[in-house]
Design a protein around this motif. Sequence first.
Motif, mmCIF file in Angstrom:
data_model
loop_
_atom_site.group_PDB
_atom_site.id
_atom_site.type_symbol
_atom_site.label_atom_id
_atom_site.label_comp_id
_atom_site.label_asym_id
_atom_site.label_seq_id
_atom_site.Cartn_x
_atom_site.Cartn_y
_atom_site.Cartn_z
ATOM 1 N N ILE A 61 1.573 4.085 1.612
ATOM 2 C CA ILE A 61 1.663 2.881 1.525
ATOM 3 C C ILE A 61 0.726 2.219 0.824
ATOM 4 O O ILE A 61 -0.550 2.081 1.070
ATOM 5 C CB ILE A 61 1.623 2.239 3.112
ATOM 6 N N PRO A 62 1.091 1.132 -0.266
ATOM 7 C CA PRO A 62 -0.037 0.464 -0.985
ATOM 8 C C PRO A 62 -0.727 -0.510 -0.326
ATOM 9 O O PRO A 62 -0.225 -1.140 0.598
ATOM 10 C CB PRO A 62 0.804 0.054 -2.129
ATOM 11 N N ASN A 118 3.794 10.393 3.122
ATOM 12 C CA ASN A 118 4.265 8.981 2.649
ATOM 13 C C ASN A 118 2.937 8.138 2.346
ATOM 14 O O ASN A 118 1.833 8.278 2.840
ATOM 15 C CB ASN A 118 4.960 8.110 3.888
ATOM 16 N N GLU A 162 4.261 2.684 -3.819
ATOM 17 C CA GLU A 162 4.728 2.892 -2.619
ATOM 18 C C GLU A 162 5.622 4.030 -2.803
ATOM 19 O O GLU A 162 6.529 4.088 -3.604
ATOM 20 C CB GLU A 162 5.626 1.973 -1.789
#
Length: 496
Positions: free
Chosen positions: A252-253, A250, A260
């Motif tokens: 997350i920006p 995963n 994302e």
Amino acid sequence: MSLTDTIRLWDEAITAADQQEWTTALDTFAAIREPSSKICFNIGSLHLLLGQLNEAEKAFDKSICRDEHLAVAFFQRGITFYKREKYEEASRDFIEAFNLLRGNQLIDYKQLGLRYKLGACQVLHNLALAHAMLQEWDKAEKVMKKALTFKTEAKHNFVDQALEAVLKRELFELLQFPVGEFFRPKKKVVAQLEKQDFLGEAKVVASVIDKDAFSGFAPLQPPAPEPVPQKKAPEKFRTLEGKPYRVLFNFIPNNEMELELPSGNIVFLLEQGQDNWATVMFNDKTGLVPYNYLEPLESTKAERSPSPDIPAPPRTTAPDRPPSVKDQNLPSITSPQVIEPSKKIQRKNHPMPKTCIVKIHFKYTVAIRAKPGLLLNELLAVVGRKFDLSEKRIELSYKSQAEGKLIPITSETKMKKMWSEVSNQRLVIWCKFLEVVALYDYKVSSPVDLSFQEGDVIQVLAQVNDNWLEGQCKGNTGIFPVTFIKELNMAELANP
């Protein structure tokens, strides 16, 4: 009386109540034979609205007899008893309503047709008021402190105001049920009461006879020629740009340039830079992601397990992300767009500070996003604003992974050590009130005050207002003025 007639009268009574014709609504409800628990509740609410307390009590009795688990009926009957100055009966009903909540913060009656949420804070607020009317101030104080544990929203500030009034041995206002809220029948059921004509009247749609007014069965029509099937033009599919890659972790920006990505999805690589950042396309959106978060799709096919129904286990934790990039000339990627192959993104390496999620445990837990390296006074200010406290009266601590215990954050050196132990961009800290030392002797002037002598150390439990605090000293608990104490700084607490 049939169910259809009952629902029709129920709907007519609600329509009259919406127009504030209370008497008409009450008479319509009274015409219903064998009313249900909901209808009895509506009748009691109308009597209570008109000030007819005896009739309201009887109606709520019937509602509870038909449904002994209806907490809002106990709450309304408790309000009725309170207005009749039957405070002991009111407290029993409020306790029963709280027990029916079964430890939950609220009950939402929307599915039952009542647009109302009965909260535990409201029930305990009225219960404390009933104890106060009986001069049972200790019970009232205990109930209001329990109500604090169910306070989760800013609109529950009435709990703090009521607690402050109880500590001063003063009465406060009763929380009442909102005017105009009743149990309503379902709209779908009411709509089915109206007669519907599914056939309608026959009319001429088309006829071979000019100006045909025939309304019976249509005359025979000449057969229409069968349409000749035509060949469908072949569709042109757009070729996907880039090479397919699978997302391993995963992502997350941290800024608008980054994209994302949930793990397990397929993206298309448009460009791979030298700074370990890659430009990819996902769901018609383009953005930057770390290249070490991706894996070529061909390699995943070769390494796939024999059974396609069993997914492969996760490999490892996500690697450290490379330094972020930022380009003022880069177009916004918040809206879907496609990058042409001839137009490549020009990137410049600008190290961006990382952020981490900090969980703060106090009376309840909140989460904030902060930059590692934040100074102690800045972090205290953020926590103080979150809990509406003065940062001078709180202490922060964190659990050291190396030492395995809670360490108070008393200096900037310990702040730097805390930031160095951040793992996976997550950090957990604990917040509590500071200890203070008495500057003068203080003798109690009321039963709620806390007595102490000069030099005693007092543990602060809560902040009543700007001038009074609640604390504990030598096993006693009470309130005391702020001007009689000196606030110990965290260095003094660490090295007494």
